[in-house]
Design a protein around this motif. Structure first.
Motif, mmCIF file in Angstrom:
data_model
loop_
_atom_site.group_PDB
_atom_site.id
_atom_site.type_symbol
_atom_site.label_atom_id
_atom_site.label_comp_id
_atom_site.label_asym_id
_atom_site.label_seq_id
_atom_site.Cartn_x
_atom_site.Cartn_y
_atom_site.Cartn_z
ATOM 1 N N PHE A 1 0.749 -1.249 0.131
ATOM 2 C CA PHE A 1 -0.026 -0.041 0.004
ATOM 3 C C PHE A 1 0.872 1.346 0.065
ATOM 4 N N LYS B 1 1.397 8.068 3.458
ATOM 5 C CA LYS B 1 1.687 6.861 3.844
ATOM 6 C C LYS B 1 1.598 6.805 5.328
ATOM 7 N N ILE C 1 -2.029 5.830 6.304
ATOM 8 C CA ILE C 1 -2.361 4.737 5.984
ATOM 9 C C ILE C 1 -2.119 3.857 6.851
ATOM 10 N N LEU D 1 -7.516 5.712 1.629
ATOM 11 C CA LEU D 1 -7.274 4.218 1.472
ATOM 12 C C LEU D 1 -8.188 3.444 0.877
ATOM 13 N N LEU E 1 -7.808 -5.737 4.386
ATOM 14 C CA LEU E 1 -7.139 -4.667 5.539
ATOM 15 C C LEU E 1 -6.564 -5.291 6.742
#
Length: 327
Positions: free
Chosen positions: A11, A42, A45, A301, A324
């Motif tokens: 991700f 980043k 997330i 996200l 997730l």
């Protein structure tokens, strides 16, 4: 053991590939920012997935002698430098104002990749969904008197009412979602609950792809101003009409069909989104900016997960919550 194929690490690598809005034409006054917004996206997330809701918690997580933290720390370093705690806090305060443009930019990019309108008309649905404030509620009599009866109350939130949800104290997440083969968010805004949908809608319309030809909304969006705004971009605003049912004008059957299409897009997405991030109850943080940060960050996200699934030729939009959890 964490490997380079780790979902969470993937991700963060994808963040480097997502398009970003063009910088402002006029150079900002004062000291220029050392780190890019992508670095803080980043980190956001990581915070959402790992449920770390402060910069302090993030830094302590990265200090752990753990394979996950050891892999993540270099990815949160830029130009050989790692931001200080105060820099993290200061930039997280600025990031919410920049997230809607980033969400819109990535949404337009995903439309080109996923082609959600390949087999149907180019339509987007707009709506708002309630998110309750963290802690207690601030009743009107206490608000007018300037009294905060309990420290758990988020005094920046507000009251609103809808025919389905009734009264709630908290926030609104305003969304524009593709009416097509995949539930794809195209634009998002986050406000206090009392902000009217039709007032926020123009900000959503700004971020829509040029290919959108129909904007589907409920009665709250049925205003001359929004119709004019859509007309300027060669779009048709289709909404339910006010007045007693049943309506008997010539366009009622067409509106009924569009309303059904809208319901099959925006309402299921709202449910999937809240279930995925487990916010059916209350926001996990307090204050408008912090709630904006995590709610809009979760939308971004969600888009990145769709991007991830597309790149790995997985069924797009399927099993997002499990993915997730595995990250």
């Amino acid at each position: 053991m964490l490997t380079r194929g780790s979902i969470l690490v993937s991700f963060l690598w994808l963040v480097e590939q997502i398009p970003t809005p063009p910088p402002p034409a006029k150079r900002q006054r004062g000291r220029q920012e050392t780190y890019s917004d992508k670095l803080f996206v980043k980190a956001l997330i990581v915070m959402i997935i790992r449920r770390l809701y402060t910069a302090y918690a993030l830094l302590h997580f990265l200090e752990q002698d753990d394979p996950v933290a050891l892999w993540l720390r270099p990815l949160l370093t830029e130009h050989g430098r790692f931001p200080t705690r105060r820099t993290w806090e200061r930039r997280f305060e600025k990031l919410p104002a920049r997230l809607p443009a980033l969400i819109g930019c990535l949404g337009r990019h995903l439309v080109e990749l996923l082609q959600p309108w390949a087999k149907q008309g180019h339509a987007a649905a707009v709506d708002s969904t309630p998110l309750r404030a963290n802690g207690g509620v601030w009743h009107k009599k206490h608000r007018l008197a300037g009294e905060v009866p309990h420290s758990s109350i988020d005094t920046e939130a507000a009251w609103s009412k809808s025919g389905y949800h009734g009264w709630w104290y908290g926030w609104k997440l305003h969304l524009a979602v593709v009416v097509g083969s995949v539930w794809l968010p195209l634009a998002a805004e986050f406000t206090i609950a009392s902000d009217a949908d039709n007032i926020i809608a123009p900000k959503l319309l700004e971020q829509l792809p040029l290919a959108v030809r129909y904007v589907l909304g409920d009665t709250h969006y049925n205003t001359p101003e929004l119709r004019d705004e859509c007309a300027r971009h060669n779009r048709e605003l289709v909404t339910t009409r006010r007045g007693p049912y049943p309506h008997r004008d010539g366009g009622v059957e067409v509106r009924r069909l569009f309303h059904k299409l809208r319901s099959l897009a925006i309402e299921p997405f709202n449910g999937v989104f809240k279930n995925t991030f487990e916010w059916r109850g209350q926001m996990p943080v307090k204050g408008l900016k912090r709630c904006q940060l995590f709610a809009l960050g979760a939308i971004l996200l969600y888009q990145i997960v769709l991007f991830y699934q597309h790149q790995r030729q997985q069924p797009v939009g399927v099993g997002i919550k499990a993915l997730l959890r595995a990250a």
